[in-house]
Design an enzyme around this catalytic site. Sequence first.
Site, PDB file in Angstrom:
ATOM      1  N   HIS A   1       0.812  -1.214   0.000  1.00  0.00           N
ATOM      2  CA  HIS A   1       0.000   0.000   0.000  1.00  0.00           C
ATOM      3  C   HIS A   1       0.848   1.269   0.000  1.00  0.00           C
ATOM      4  O   HIS A   1       0.417   2.314   0.482  1.00  0.00           O
ATOM      5  CB  HIS A   1      -0.939   0.001   1.218  1.00  0.00           C
ATOM      6  CG  HIS A   1      -1.860  -1.170   1.261  1.00  0.00           C
ATOM      7  ND1 HIS A   1      -2.432  -1.640   2.422  1.00  0.00           N
ATOM      8  CD2 HIS A   1      -2.318  -1.986   0.275  1.00  0.00           C
ATOM      9  CE1 HIS A   1      -3.184  -2.684   2.163  1.00  0.00           C
ATOM     10  NE2 HIS A   1      -3.137  -2.911   0.864  1.00  0.00           N
TER      11      HIS A   1
ATOM     12  N   GLU B   1      -3.577  -6.443  -9.445  1.00  0.00           N
ATOM     13  CA  GLU B   1      -2.209  -6.177  -8.989  1.00  0.00           C
ATOM     14  C   GLU B   1      -1.262  -7.102  -9.741  1.00  0.00           C
ATOM     15  O   GLU B   1      -1.501  -8.307  -9.831  1.00  0.00           O
ATOM     16  CB  GLU B   1      -2.110  -6.385  -7.469  1.00  0.00           C
ATOM     17  CG  GLU B   1      -3.065  -5.465  -6.710  1.00  0.00           C
ATOM     18  CD  GLU B   1      -3.144  -5.753  -5.219  1.00  0.00           C
ATOM     19  OE1 GLU B   1      -2.331  -6.562  -4.726  1.00  0.00           O
ATOM     20  OE2 GLU B   1      -4.022  -5.188  -4.553  1.00  0.00           O
TER      21      GLU B   1
ATOM     22  N   GLU C   1      -3.609 -13.417  -3.686  1.00  0.00           N
ATOM     23  CA  GLU C   1      -2.600 -12.378  -3.886  1.00  0.00           C
ATOM     24  C   GLU C   1      -1.352 -12.624  -3.037  1.00  0.00           C
ATOM     25  O   GLU C   1      -1.057 -11.867  -2.105  1.00  0.00           O
ATOM     26  CB  GLU C   1      -3.187 -10.993  -3.580  1.00  0.00           C
ATOM     27  CG  GLU C   1      -3.914 -10.861  -2.251  1.00  0.00           C
ATOM     28  CD  GLU C   1      -4.389  -9.436  -2.001  1.00  0.00           C
ATOM     29  OE1 GLU C   1      -3.583  -8.497  -2.145  1.00  0.00           O
ATOM     30  OE2 GLU C   1      -5.569  -9.271  -1.674  1.00  0.00           O
TER      31      GLU C   1
END
Length: 404
Positions: A234, A264, A360
């Site tokens: 982030h 992503e 992820e």
Amino acid sequence: MTGLQRPDSYRFHNGTKAPLPFAAEEYEARLAGLRAIMADHGVQAAIFTSMHGIAYYSGFLYCSFGRPYGLVVTASDCVTISAGIDAGQPWRRSHGDNITYTDWTRDNFWRVVASVAGTGTTVGVEEDHLTLDAAAKLRAFLTPTSVANIAPACMQQRMRKSPAEIALIREGARVADVGGYAIRDAIRVGTREIDVAIAGRDAMELEIARAFPDAEYRDTWVWFQSGLNTDGAHNPVTSRALERGDILSLNTFPMISGYYTALERTLFVGEVDDTSRRVWEANVGAHEFGMSLLKPGASCSAVTEQINGFFAERDLLQYRTFGYGHSFGVLSHYYGREAGLELREDIDTVLEPGMVISMEPMLTLPQGVPGAGGYREHDILIINEDGNENITGFPFGPEHNVIG
């Protein structure tokens, strides 16, 4: 001099109701589920204060700016409570009624809550969102006989998506891919992170406006990171210029009416060295293995342990930085989280058809170590009767994402 008589609250139903993200039948079904939760907890009035709780049951996504907002649901009523600064917009964007409170007198918000919820009853709240100050005011103004925490049960309701929600999430994943392709086209040596991020964000906002002409547009964003800045998932965008051989992290986040989706990807500029390629391919292998595990009957903790084993066999587990995936729905980077559906060691939730979850995996190798950087792939999967459906289309891995 006689002053204007100013009310504590009023109804400002200005204009006509706007189209909401879902049909009225969808909100009524959600409210029916909530009222069943209320009955199970012996609750006469449910009081929501979080953005995700209010948006899920009413369609209204508030902008606080330091003011309280709420939703009160009883056996017969569904009423959003908003500040005067927003005028008629909360009513237009709410399923059900809306009352505006004024700030002429302190705590008018809680006076309105009490007027709808009643006093001396059992109320349900979101304990994970209710501050100590708000909890004290709730007790002072509503004098409840008891307070029940309904947040976990409501989270369980949100974890199981309706067909209408899945359709919206599917569109969000498609828009995320649009942003990804715009970012890939903008990558070149000498371009700043911020310029690449702008290209992806603009492409997504324009596509959302095209596909959802009746929506409100806000909060779509991109985190595009390079080099050292890829170490965290982030990390904000900077003005760093891209260099040949850089590791990149592409992260697109379209927001459609409070529903966040994500794409992503790891990329490299121009070339990738052998060590980085090996780490990248290992993370891609974990990503593919993890996706194969997402099926009905699998528990989040068991999936996590199996991916841990995959990395441990390759002496990479020490570089893992967080869980392997999470639920999707009414959530954002600043509100909402279905914490009961995350791929972590401490979550034992069993996957069911109708849930939506990401895969992820991320590895972060520190500066100074060969292959340094953050490697992350992210796809969104709908759990179905036979396993899962991957609704992310942008390709991953070295074959596709060495750019230039």
